[in-house]
Design an enzyme around this catalytic site. Structure first.
Site, mmCIF file in Angstrom:
data_model
loop_
_atom_site.group_PDB
_atom_site.id
_atom_site.type_symbol
_atom_site.label_atom_id
_atom_site.label_comp_id
_atom_site.label_asym_id
_atom_site.label_seq_id
_atom_site.Cartn_x
_atom_site.Cartn_y
_atom_site.Cartn_z
ATOM 1 N N THR A 44 6.160 11.365 23.591
ATOM 2 C CA THR A 44 5.867 12.576 22.961
ATOM 3 C C THR A 44 7.007 13.579 23.143
ATOM 4 O O THR A 44 7.544 14.172 22.151
ATOM 5 C CB THR A 44 4.414 13.037 23.072
ATOM 6 O OG1 THR A 44 3.329 12.194 22.620
ATOM 7 C CG2 THR A 44 4.450 14.464 22.240
ATOM 8 N N HIS A 47 10.201 12.623 21.427
ATOM 9 C CA HIS A 47 10.096 13.392 19.759
ATOM 10 C C HIS A 47 10.418 14.564 19.791
ATOM 11 O O HIS A 47 10.976 15.165 18.857
ATOM 12 C CB HIS A 47 8.388 12.931 19.326
ATOM 13 C CG HIS A 47 8.313 11.527 19.144
ATOM 14 N ND1 HIS A 47 9.106 10.862 18.149
ATOM 15 C CD2 HIS A 47 7.464 10.622 19.771
ATOM 16 C CE1 HIS A 47 8.416 9.519 17.941
ATOM 17 N NE2 HIS A 47 7.695 9.326 19.264
ATOM 18 N N GLU A 68 2.406 15.290 31.281
ATOM 19 C CA GLU A 68 2.181 14.348 32.476
ATOM 20 C C GLU A 68 2.612 15.136 33.694
ATOM 21 O O GLU A 68 3.638 15.180 33.705
ATOM 22 C CB GLU A 68 2.901 13.229 32.220
ATOM 23 C CG GLU A 68 2.493 12.585 30.926
ATOM 24 C CD GLU A 68 3.419 11.204 30.627
ATOM 25 O OE1 GLU A 68 4.006 10.725 31.608
ATOM 26 O OE2 GLU A 68 3.161 10.685 29.446
ATOM 27 N N CYS A 97 -12.964 21.283 21.954
ATOM 28 C CA CYS A 97 -13.539 22.689 21.733
ATOM 29 C C CYS A 97 -14.991 22.666 22.290
ATOM 30 O O CYS A 97 -15.570 23.857 22.551
ATOM 31 C CB CYS A 97 -13.709 22.499 20.246
ATOM 32 S SG CYS A 97 -14.902 21.410 19.378
ATOM 33 N N CYS A 100 -18.174 20.775 18.559
ATOM 34 C CA CYS A 100 -18.337 19.902 17.509
ATOM 35 C C CYS A 100 -19.329 18.876 17.975
ATOM 36 O O CYS A 100 -19.677 18.727 19.124
ATOM 37 C CB CYS A 100 -16.948 19.065 17.097
ATOM 38 S SG CYS A 100 -16.210 18.124 18.544
ATOM 39 N N ILE A 179 3.246 1.885 28.930
ATOM 40 C CA ILE A 179 1.884 1.714 28.652
ATOM 41 C C ILE A 179 1.536 0.490 28.474
ATOM 42 O O ILE A 179 0.429 -0.225 28.940
ATOM 43 C CB ILE A 179 1.637 2.595 27.564
ATOM 44 C CG1 ILE A 179 1.749 4.108 27.990
ATOM 45 C CG2 ILE A 179 0.041 2.621 27.008
ATOM 46 C CD1 ILE A 179 1.494 5.117 26.850
ATOM 47 N N LEU A 266 -3.238 1.298 19.970
ATOM 48 C CA LEU A 266 -2.453 2.422 20.437
ATOM 49 C C LEU A 266 -1.351 3.016 20.079
ATOM 50 O O LEU A 266 -1.005 4.033 19.867
ATOM 51 C CB LEU A 266 -2.431 2.470 21.965
ATOM 52 C CG LEU A 266 -1.887 3.776 22.617
ATOM 53 C CD1 LEU A 266 -3.018 4.457 22.585
ATOM 54 C CD2 LEU A 266 -1.598 3.483 24.152
ATOM 55 N N ILE A 268 1.824 4.026 17.576
ATOM 56 C CA ILE A 268 1.911 4.500 16.339
ATOM 57 C C ILE A 268 2.928 3.946 15.511
ATOM 58 O O ILE A 268 4.189 3.885 15.719
ATOM 59 C CB ILE A 268 2.270 6.019 16.710
ATOM 60 C CG1 ILE A 268 1.138 6.597 17.406
ATOM 61 C CG2 ILE A 268 2.052 6.857 15.320
ATOM 62 C CD1 ILE A 268 1.420 8.046 18.043
#
EC number: 1.1.1.103
Length: 345
Positions: A44, A47, A68, A97, A100, A179, A266, A268
């Site tokens: 991430t 990216h 991390e 949150c 929910c 991973i 997992l 993407i």
């Protein structure tokens, strides 16, 4: 303690990150301020560095990035009761949150209002990071700092691998990134019979072999069906762990699954890629999407794996000081690395 700190910040809407001086986060009554000792680079973060289409749509600028990490508690809020100054900790990077339906039912990993540390709120590529007490995880003394720093991606691997029963099953892992490799190790340690991992990157395939995965397949040179025959498999795979996000790998996985097989996804994948849905239907496959870690069952399990002797240290291929962060990102962007851990102390 000074009220300013060093941090890696997305200060401009363009490629790169920049080391800046920014204010230390303010600590609310239910918050914990953590002095970061080690942080690791995630896909991430790459990216965000690359400022690709996803990052442009998702990341507000400026933003302290990173999620991390491990560190030591420097300060606790007035209402904090479960943690104390000086404690070694890491933290769950998904802030949920608590209101929910899924949160109220104890399924926080499914919260539809999740905020990401280092994505939607200031992250851990900094001398200090602030988290709600709920998200802080104590690190036992027998878990090394650098291993605790990669618990976030290890948790993704554990969550994915343990989505289905593995005892006595034949498991295919597509994608030998860190991973994927950790997922294969978890599958092997959890009672799987055959564990096969595929990739086309020779560096990552070599890393998978180094970590002791029995059947490592270069999908650019080897036919998976031939490999299956050579290792004595007479039927398809029972469980698939899709970690690559590569359409050809996912299609090959579906083709090689046994009837009634189960796939945890997992990786993407690119939007709009095709799979043969008739194979999914007629094989009666079970496909399950995976995002993040179960709170906090995954954390307990990954700590137990490490305490039980699972050695993840070889997954870390680069250990650098934070001032060399550009070298770390270059290694990650090249695709020729495992995990990159940066030292803040």
């Amino acid at each position: 303690m000074t009220n300013m700190m060093k941090a890696l910040v997305k200060t401009k809407p363009e490629v790169g990150l920049w080391m800046e001086r920014v204010p230390v986060p303010e600590v609310g009554p239910n918050d914990v301020l953590i002095r970061v000792k080690k942080s690791a680079i995630c896909g991430t973060d790459v990216h965000i560095w690359n400022w690709d289409q996803w990052a442009q749509k998702t990341i507000p600028v400026p933003m302290v990035v990173g999620h991390e990490f491990m560190g030591e508690i420097a300060e606790v809020g007035s209402a904090v009761t479960k943690h104390h100054v000086g404690e070694r900790v890491s933290g769950e990077g998904h802030i949920v949150c608590g209101k929910c339906r899924n949160c109220r039912a104890g399924r926080g990993h499914l919260c539809r209002n999740t905020l990401g540390v280092g994505v939607n709120r200031p992250g851990s590529f900094a001398e200090f990071v602030c988290l709600p007490e709920y998200n802080v995880v104590t690190i036992p003394d027998d878990v090394p700092d650098e291993i605790a720093a990669i618990f976030d991606p290890f948790g993704n691997a554990v969550h994915t691998a343990l989505s289905f029963d593995l005892v006595g099953e034949d498991v295919l892992v597509t994608g030998a990134g860190p991973i994927g490799i950790m997922g294969a190790l978890v599958a092997k340690r959890s009672g799987a019979r055959k564990v096969v991992i595929t990739d086309i990157n020779p560096v990552r395939l070599d890393l998978a072999r180094k970590l002791g995965i029995d059947h490592v397949v270069d999908a650019s040179k080897e036919n998976l069906a031939d490999v299956m025959r050579s290792i004595g498999m007479t039927e398809g795979f029972d469980v698939g762990l899709e970690m690559s996000g590569a359409a050809p790998a996912f299609r090959d996985m579906i083709d090689k699954m046994n009837n009634g097989g189960k796939i945890a996804i997992l990786g993407i994948a690119p939007a709009g890629f095709e799979i043969d849905w008739n194979k999914v239907i007629f094989k009666m496959l079970n496909l399950k999407g995976i995002y993040g870690r179960e709170m906090f069952e995954t954390w307990y399990k990954m700590i137990a794996f490490v305490q039980g002797g699972l050695d993840l240290a070889p997954v870390i291929t680069h250990r650098i000081g934070i001032d060399a962060f550009r070298d770390g990102f270059e290694a990650m962007r090249s695709g020729n690395s495992g995990k990159v851990v940066m030292d803040w102390i």
